[in-house]
Design an enzyme around this catalytic site. Sequence first.
Site, PDB file in Angstrom:
ATOM      1  N   LYS B 184       0.840  -1.196   0.000  1.00  0.00           N
ATOM      2  CA  LYS B 184       0.000   0.000   0.000  1.00  0.00           C
ATOM      3  C   LYS B 184       0.875   1.246   0.000  1.00  0.00           C
ATOM      4  O   LYS B 184       1.565   1.528   0.976  1.00  0.00           O
ATOM      5  CB  LYS B 184      -0.909   0.049   1.222  1.00  0.00           C
ATOM      6  CG  LYS B 184      -1.945   1.177   1.090  1.00  0.00           C
ATOM      7  CD  LYS B 184      -2.649   1.510   2.384  1.00  0.00           C
ATOM      8  CE  LYS B 184      -1.907   2.516   3.215  1.00  0.00           C
ATOM      9  NZ  LYS B 184      -1.825   3.874   2.622  1.00  0.00           N
ATOM     10  N   GLU B 258      10.179   0.523  10.414  1.00  0.00           N
ATOM     11  CA  GLU B 258      11.175   1.580  10.242  1.00  0.00           C
ATOM     12  C   GLU B 258      10.443   2.885  10.493  1.00  0.00           C
ATOM     13  O   GLU B 258       9.610   3.298   9.699  1.00  0.00           O
ATOM     14  CB  GLU B 258      11.768   1.502   8.834  1.00  0.00           C
ATOM     15  CG  GLU B 258      13.131   2.138   8.722  1.00  0.00           C
ATOM     16  CD  GLU B 258      13.041   3.597   8.361  1.00  0.00           C
ATOM     17  OE1 GLU B 258      12.941   4.418   9.301  1.00  0.00           O
ATOM     18  OE2 GLU B 258      13.057   3.919   7.170  1.00  0.00           O
ATOM     19  N   CYS B 292      13.021  10.475   7.625  1.00  0.00           N
ATOM     20  CA  CYS B 292      12.968   9.958   8.994  1.00  0.00           C
ATOM     21  C   CYS B 292      14.326  10.072   9.672  1.00  0.00           C
ATOM     22  O   CYS B 292      14.410  10.224  10.885  1.00  0.00           O
ATOM     23  CB  CYS B 292      12.482   8.524   8.999  1.00  0.00           C
ATOM     24  SG  CYS B 292      13.277   7.510   7.757  1.00  0.00           S
ATOM     25  N   GLU B 389       9.477  14.763  16.224  1.00  0.00           N
ATOM     26  CA  GLU B 389       9.834  14.744  14.815  1.00  0.00           C
ATOM     27  C   GLU B 389       8.937  15.734  14.068  1.00  0.00           C
ATOM     28  O   GLU B 389       7.720  15.612  14.079  1.00  0.00           O
ATOM     29  CB  GLU B 389       9.631  13.331  14.258  1.00  0.00           C
ATOM     30  CG  GLU B 389      10.130  13.177  12.851  1.00  0.00           C
ATOM     31  CD  GLU B 389      10.042  11.731  12.369  1.00  0.00           C
ATOM     32  OE1 GLU B 389       9.047  11.060  12.679  1.00  0.00           O
ATOM     33  OE2 GLU B 389      10.965  11.298  11.667  1.00  0.00           O
TER      34      GLU B 389
END
Lengths: 290, 484
Positions: B184, B258, B292, B389
């Site tokens: 996806k 991850e 990331c 983040e």
Amino acid sequence: MSERLAVKKTYKLYIGGKFPRSESGRSYQVTDTKGRFLANAAHASRKDARDAVVAARKAFAGWSRATAYNRGQVLYRVAEVMEGRRAQFVDEVAAGEGLSRGKAEKAVDESIDRWVWYAGWTDKIAQVVGSSNPVAGPYFDFSVPEPTGVVAVLAPQRSSLLGLVSVLAPVLVSGNTAVVASSYERPLPAITLGEVLATSDVPGGVVNILTGRMGDTAPWLAAHMDVNAVDLAGAAGDDEHARELELAAAENLKRVVRAPADEPDWTAEPGLDRITSFLETKTVWHPVGI
Amino acid sequence: MVTFEYAPAPESRAVVDIKSSYGLFIGGEFTDPADGASFKSINPANEEVLADIAQAGVTDVDRAVAAARKAFSQTWSKMSGRDRGKYLFRIARIIQERARELAVLESIDNGKPIRESRDVDIPLVAAHFFYYAGWADKLEYAGYGVDPRPHGVAGQIIPWNFPMLMLAWKIAPALATGNTVVLKPAETTPLTALLFAEICQQADLPPGVVNILTGAGETGRLLVEHPDVDKVAFTGSTEVGKAIARSVAGTSKKATLELGGKAANIVFDDAPLDQAVEGIVNGIFFNQGHVCCAGSRLLVQESVYDDVLARLKRRLATLRVGDPLDKNTDVGAINSAEQLTRIRELSEVGEAEGAERWSPECVLPERGFWFAPTVFTGVSQAHRIAREEIFGPVLSVLTFRTPAEAVEKANNTPYGLSAGVWTDKGSRILWMSQQLRAGVVWANTFNKFDPTSPFGGYKESGYGREGGRHGLGAYLVPSERSGR
């Protein structure tokens, strides 16, 4: 000639290199397979579990940064001291597991030999699972394994020494520190192993051993935000409990070794799974140039 | 300072043919979703609607997983490693042949500069398929036992920051090891994955080996929870990663995750400062900071703080923000309105908490989602912009005095994905790289990636590795007798 009255041992917890009673003050009766009294073991509480995690975290820096050679020497020394306690281990395994003397001796011998096997891995695992990586550019790039951190180990319920050694030693090899919840009904070899560790140059806090009901400590260990990984071996066969622990472990993304449907045959070759399950891979890049 | 005027240098869009609508790719064919639901993918640089995208629901997920299962049991798991590898080599070659098309499409759908999609993303995608193609017939040498086996059907969910590259990181090792996949792509960046589906058709990949389901988070959840999925691989936020870890608890499914990061980029006083400044810029403004492993926390040794800041600001003034398809663009569009809102909110929090905000002068386009490169100074470790983040072009600057303090600050985060170290002293690089609790350490460089190089996090940045021999481990069940 009258028989000498034996001096009986008090079985306690092993936390931060010391042997405290449970802060809860509770203990429980340990019996042999025929129901005869063996000892009163400490009933570790959630507070004891937290103290053990603090001790394990404190010990992590020193143990993980010791040279692999040094860790190997220290772990080999554990096997030497186990050998010296062989008779005591045999008594405890025989009584707790209901084994004949011969079978108990075999289990203890295999446990000591397994510890030696793992001790030898300390300075080899990095070469087997590490790598230099041929990247398409002017960089030197390499990957090394590092210990995950503090590992909560739920020791097997049935195999009280060989099972325990098979789940504890691989955690220690790479430099992790451990909080062990021992077998509930068969805790005596675990406590004796604590005494072995305390006299084998293993720094205090590297291994911490809790006796008592798994349900009293395991949920707190699985949920503890300063625990990095958990081995659910001791929850074998209890799917619902194992699932709850795995759910709790997700909160800080602990590495989880799942509980098997049934306790495995610990005499089988262990392989490297339990070492690698508690390793992180670190990759380092550096430019190459003049 | 002399300002150079650049003439526009747009890359041609003519190379790409975007259809008005796309179906789901199931069993080797494009099909409509069972309930006919769809959503729109837009160009974040100008908010132009690009296409109608099918939204996969529960029936579609069932169909895709069934197609993958059938392909696994009837075709792919029985095929020799050699032939699996040859399919992957074919795919790699077609990606190279259609590289420009993929790069342009990626920039249109994602908003990233063409310079990056053309020179970084797509070349790495091809390289990744080449690398894992070669593993397919060598798995017995990979260190997972003499006869390692695939899990079966892998459900894979990827983010919007590197749509095609993340697809490659997921699909290449899965197929090389004999798994089949249902992938996806992210809701806002589905187009290159759909073009990849066409590439699979061109390569004559057996139907069902790769299935692409477009949709939002709900589609992803259905895929993760599907009982016939054996393996889940996810790249995305730590929050969703934790939900996935909970979802697979008590099942036999394996997961690799991850997740997020808050990397420290550490500059010592003996570092080559101009190189370090390039590394800082690359660390946080590459891909608009939608990375990331971005170096979002700059730790500068106090003695060179003023010097580094001055050089950094001077360099940032030369960054060109604008049209992603312009070959001179350094910083493109923010991927979505939602992400732009988050970046704005956290930046406002940064100011409210007392950090000082600075951006170079730059004119942002009127339409689309844009955010000027931003630097916060006077940031403390307690500030949210130093802890959370942001996933945008926002750098938080902190200082340190000693190496030990740098390590403590760098490691003071629940994340552990990456870190950077800048110093001329070799022994200090190695010492620092040992102390930093992060899966990737870049020394005197930053944001470098390679298919041979294992990538992944410590702590709450997730588990498992992608890339290299290690990346195979996520998709293999080691054989019993191993020698390993």
